[in-house]
Design a protein around this motif. Structure first.
Motif, PDB file in Angstrom:
ATOM      1  N   LYS A 249      17.412   4.768 -10.941  1.00 51.22           N
ATOM      2  CA  LYS A 249      16.469   4.202  -9.976  1.00 51.22           C
ATOM      3  C   LYS A 249      16.700   2.708  -9.799  1.00 51.22           C
ATOM      4  O   LYS A 249      17.105   2.019 -10.747  1.00 51.22           O
ATOM      5  CB  LYS A 249      15.018   4.387 -10.456  1.00 51.22           C
ATOM      6  N   GLU A 250      16.367   2.225  -8.602  1.00 52.34           N
ATOM      7  CA  GLU A 250      16.534   0.796  -8.311  1.00 52.34           C
ATOM      8  C   GLU A 250      15.620  -0.078  -9.169  1.00 52.34           C
ATOM      9  O   GLU A 250      14.428   0.172  -9.272  1.00 52.34           O
ATOM     10  CB  GLU A 250      16.206   0.548  -6.838  1.00 52.34           C
ATOM     11  N   VAL A 251      16.234  -1.109  -9.757  1.00 54.01           N
ATOM     12  CA  VAL A 251      15.452  -2.104 -10.489  1.00 54.01           C
ATOM     13  C   VAL A 251      15.525  -3.441  -9.751  1.00 54.01           C
ATOM     14  O   VAL A 251      14.580  -4.211  -9.731  1.00 54.01           O
ATOM     15  CB  VAL A 251      16.015  -2.319 -11.912  1.00 54.01           C
ATOM     16  N   GLU A 252      16.681  -3.683  -9.149  1.00 53.31           N
ATOM     17  CA  GLU A 252      16.896  -4.966  -8.492  1.00 53.31           C
ATOM     18  C   GLU A 252      17.713  -4.768  -7.228  1.00 53.31           C
ATOM     19  O   GLU A 252      18.595  -3.913  -7.192  1.00 53.31           O
ATOM     20  CB  GLU A 252      17.660  -5.897  -9.471  1.00 53.31           C
TER      21      GLU A 252
ATOM     22  N   ASN B 248       0.854  -1.188   0.000  1.00 55.55           N
ATOM     23  CA  ASN B 248       0.000   0.000   0.000  1.00 55.55           C
ATOM     24  C   ASN B 248       0.893   1.242   0.000  1.00 55.55           C
ATOM     25  O   ASN B 248       0.995   1.934   1.012  1.00 55.55           O
ATOM     26  CB  ASN B 248      -0.912  -0.058   1.225  1.00 55.55           C
ATOM     27  N   GLU B 249       1.571   1.479  -1.111  1.00 56.21           N
ATOM     28  CA  GLU B 249       2.553   2.566  -1.204  1.00 56.21           C
ATOM     29  C   GLU B 249       1.886   3.915  -0.911  1.00 56.21           C
ATOM     30  O   GLU B 249       0.773   4.166  -1.369  1.00 56.21           O
ATOM     31  CB  GLU B 249       3.155   2.611  -2.619  1.00 56.21           C
ATOM     32  N   ILE B 250       2.574   4.735  -0.141  1.00 56.68           N
ATOM     33  CA  ILE B 250       2.000   6.043   0.228  1.00 56.68           C
ATOM     34  C   ILE B 250       1.948   6.953  -0.984  1.00 56.68           C
ATOM     35  O   ILE B 250       0.947   7.584  -1.294  1.00 56.68           O
ATOM     36  CB  ILE B 250       2.863   6.733   1.305  1.00 56.68           C
TER      37      ILE B 250
HETATM   38  P1  ATP Z   1      11.903   1.092  -3.119  1.00 63.84           P
HETATM   39  O1  ATP Z   1      13.026   1.568  -2.249  1.00 63.84           O
HETATM   40  O2  ATP Z   1      11.930   1.643  -4.519  1.00 63.84           O
HETATM   41  O3  ATP Z   1      10.544   1.185  -2.465  1.00 63.84           O
HETATM   42  P2  ATP Z   1      12.449  -1.482  -2.096  1.00 63.84           P
HETATM   43  O4  ATP Z   1      13.888  -1.331  -1.696  1.00 63.84           O
HETATM   44  O5  ATP Z   1      11.391  -1.405  -1.074  1.00 63.84           O
HETATM   45  O6  ATP Z   1      12.127  -0.470  -3.299  1.00 63.84           O
HETATM   46  P3  ATP Z   1      12.563  -4.297  -2.357  1.00 63.84           P
HETATM   47  O7  ATP Z   1      11.747  -4.528  -1.157  1.00 63.84           O
HETATM   48  O8  ATP Z   1      14.037  -4.573  -2.299  1.00 63.84           O
HETATM   49  O9  ATP Z   1      12.307  -2.817  -2.902  1.00 63.84           O
HETATM   50  O10 ATP Z   1      11.904  -5.093  -3.578  1.00 63.84           O
HETATM   51  C1  ATP Z   1      12.655  -5.698  -4.604  1.00 63.84           C
HETATM   52  C2  ATP Z   1      12.260  -5.185  -5.963  1.00 63.84           C
HETATM   53  O11 ATP Z   1      10.848  -5.200  -6.133  1.00 63.84           O
HETATM   54  C3  ATP Z   1      12.655  -3.737  -6.240  1.00 63.84           C
HETATM   55  O12 ATP Z   1      13.988  -3.661  -6.677  1.00 63.84           O
HETATM   56  C4  ATP Z   1      11.678  -3.332  -7.308  1.00 63.84           C
HETATM   57  O13 ATP Z   1      12.142  -3.730  -8.589  1.00 63.84           O
HETATM   58  C5  ATP Z   1      10.435  -4.134  -6.973  1.00 63.84           C
HETATM   59  N1  ATP Z   1       9.456  -3.284  -6.277  1.00 63.84           N
HETATM   60  C6  ATP Z   1       9.410  -2.981  -4.974  1.00 63.84           C
HETATM   61  N2  ATP Z   1       8.354  -2.185  -4.701  1.00 63.84           N
HETATM   62  C7  ATP Z   1       7.706  -1.992  -5.882  1.00 63.84           C
HETATM   63  C8  ATP Z   1       6.522  -1.281  -6.263  1.00 63.84           C
HETATM   64  N3  ATP Z   1       5.788  -0.633  -5.364  1.00 63.84           N
HETATM   65  N4  ATP Z   1       6.160  -1.302  -7.561  1.00 63.84           N
HETATM   66  C9  ATP Z   1       6.884  -1.984  -8.485  1.00 63.84           C
HETATM   67  N5  ATP Z   1       7.988  -2.668  -8.172  1.00 63.84           N
HETATM   68  C10 ATP Z   1       8.408  -2.686  -6.893  1.00 63.84           C
END
Ligand code: ATP
Length: 514
Positions: A331-334, A251-253
């Motif tokens: 931006k983070e992908v993985e 539930n992203e803010i």
């Molecule tokens: P962020 O910091 O961007 O919220 P996170 O560090 O919480 O990401 P992780 O919990 O490590 O992310 O999740 C692993 C991967 O899952 C991330 O690298 C991303 O590719 C994907 N991911 C995480 N949250 C989302 C989201 N809300 N929508 C799409 N992809 C996501």
């Protein structure tokens, strides 16, 4: 010149116009941060998943896959720490009524200090021209040193506040740094509150005393709780891995930037179980292996970088992100994380079951350590889409929009077109389709001019167009048009299969990895 923002908007509308990604519940005006994949999107997405799955399970004899349920016993989320700590700190601006993640506001502010430093470097480069020594300039320029000191102090203060989950301190940082709301431009902030990101629902009827369950916020826990089942039934020996692809819910803010941050998304996760003490070596190996997987797609090596975490989760002893240059920045992908024995030990504690591994070589039992590789399918989809999209000006003043998708990921591999809708050309084209369709996603298209048909295929990234003309009826040759170069080649129908296969098979990608 179009700004990156404009380009991104164009990519989003292109994705909708050509059946890649639609807003969810579109005819009801959408549902925030939820998206549906259309007829082309689902194919591209499936190809990404296949590339990942095969790279994990075919190329590594010690990695197997599973598919665990989305609903899990609620105690799992207690054990994993998600019930207590899977929170984001949120803050509202009273004037704009907009909600933000306090940590993101501060991180963006820290990035501004970095931008200032880069501006000083650019100024220095202009001023000193050939004699410019960048590393010396960075190390000695008083203005840069002053900005860097402020940045570092802020960074330390922020890390300490985050580690201590000190919400008052986070707010105080926002006040002290005079961070304003990007919409209202004011500093009229509320308190900072914790917000748990898990979706909760109920299982069973209320009459029986329904049980509160969560939609999983990650697929990883499904792997941990099946670790013993797989290890025993598959007679797996450490080191080994378990891979899984599946939906996750948060539930992203603040959910924006299209499919970058969604409330329902898909993850591809692999947990690799290793001997305690060997985890950092494996962490290094997986870091490299995963980067190779990304780069084999040929989207451009310069678009990737590692971002090593300075602030580690309490259970991790190393972590890095693979970042990709999106139109809105790196931006983070993985994520690649060394998670120690935290998860398995917690499940041992909360379930009361012994989940130790007996290592026959060492003749001892231990809880394995874990290296995790975790990538979002949707974010991966976005990297592919963003780096493939191009508006090209052609000779003669014409333009085209083309998706330079890696051929093995393209939703349609080839389109077969009769030059005209008569003289038996459609029948001949259908014959070719009927042969190729068993191996490749093949389109048949006879509507509009040939130029328009080429453009339609360019716009969805089809690597090959095959045109059947009158000569085909005489000598069994066709025109093979290549998407990127637009080069046209006369080839024999009998050679089509091989020519296409060499370019579009997932195999051709996998071979680059070994
Ligand atoms: P962020 O910091 O961007 O919220 P996170 O560090 O919480 O990401 P992780 O919990 O490590 O992310 O999740 C692993 C991967 O899952 C991330 O690298 C991303 O590719 C994907 N991911 C995480 N949250 C989302 C989201 N809300 N929508 C799409 N992809 C996501």
């Amino acid at each position: 010149m179009a700004t990156q923002d404009d380009v991104f908007k164009k990519i989003v509308s292109h994705a909708k116009e050509y059946g890649f990604v639609f807003p969810s519940s579109d005819i009801y005006d959408g549902l925030s941060a939820v998206y549906d994949y259309g007829q082309n999107g689902v194919e591209l997405k499936n190809n990404i998943k296949r590339y990942w799955w095969d790279a994990m399970t075919l190329l590594n004899e010690n990695i197997v896959g599973i598919d665990s349920a989305i609903f899990m016993h609620p105690t799992i989320w207690k054990a994993s720490g998600h019930v207590d700590a899977f929170n984001d700190p949120l803050i509202d601006n009273r004037d704009s009524k907009k909600r933000y993640r306090a940590d993101v506001l501060i991180e963006d502010h820290i990035a501004k200090y970095d931008d200032k430093i880069e501006k000083e470097v650019t100024k220095g480069r202009k001023r000193f021209k050939e004699s410019f020594d960048e590393s010396q300039f960075r190390a000695t320029n008083p203005r840069i040193l002053e900005i860097a000191a402020r940045r570092d102090a802020l960074h330390t203060r922020f890390s300490e506040a985050m580690n201590a989950a000190n919400l008052d301190e986070l707010r105080q940082i926002i006040i002290d740094e005079e961070i304003v709301c990007p919409v209202s431009g004011t500093k009229n902030w509320t308190e900072v509150r914790q917000f748990n990101l898990m979706f909760k629902t109920e299982m069973g009827s209320t009459a029986d005393g329904a049980m509160a369950v969560y939609l999983r916020p990650e697929t990883a826990q499904g792997i941990f709780v099946n670790y013993l089942n797989v290890q025993k039934t598959g007679r797996m020996r450490i080191p080994f891995g378990i891979a899984q692809i599946g939906k996750a819910f948060r539930n992203e803010i603040v959910a924006r930037q299209f499919i970058f941050r969604m409330r329902e998304f898909e993850q591809m996760e692999m947990q690799f179980f290793v001997r305690p003490g060997s985890e950092l070596e494996w962490f290094g190996k997986w870091k490299e292996t995963r980067m190779r997987w990304h780069k084999a797609l040929g989207l451009g090596d310069e678009k990737y970088r590692y971002h090593d975490h300075e602030k580690l989760a309490h259970y991790a002893n190393a972590a890095t992100d693979i970042e990709f240059r999106m139109p809105f920045g790196f931006k983070e992908v993985e994520g690649i994380h060394s998670r120690t024995d935290f998860d398995l030990s917690q499940h041992e504690k909360f379930s009361g079951k012994n989940i130790k591994y007996f290592d026959p070589e060492l003749n001892e039992s231990y809880v394995p350590y874990v290296i995790e590789t975790s990538i979002g399918v949707d974010r991966m989809f976005l990297t592919v889409l963003c780096s493939s999209y191009e508006e090209q000006s052609l000779e003669g003043g014409d333009t085209r929009v083309v998706l330079h998708l890696p051929a093995p990921l393209a939703p349609v591999k080839c389109a077969v077109m009769p030059l005209v809708r008569k003289d038996g050309l459609p029948d001949k084209a259908r014959e070719i389709v009927n042969d190729l369709k068993f191996d490749f996603a093949t389109h048949y298209d006879e509507k509009d001019s040939i130029g328009k048909r080429y453009r339609r295929q360019d716009a969805i990234g089809t690597p090959f167009c095959i045109t059947v003309d009158h000569q085909t009826l005489e000598d069994n040759t066709v025109t093979l048009r290549h998407r990127d170069s637009m080069e046209q080649q006369r080839v024999n129908i009998a050679d089509l299969h091989r020519l296409i296969h060499d370019n579009v098979s997932i195999n051709s990608l996998l071979r680059k990895l070994v």
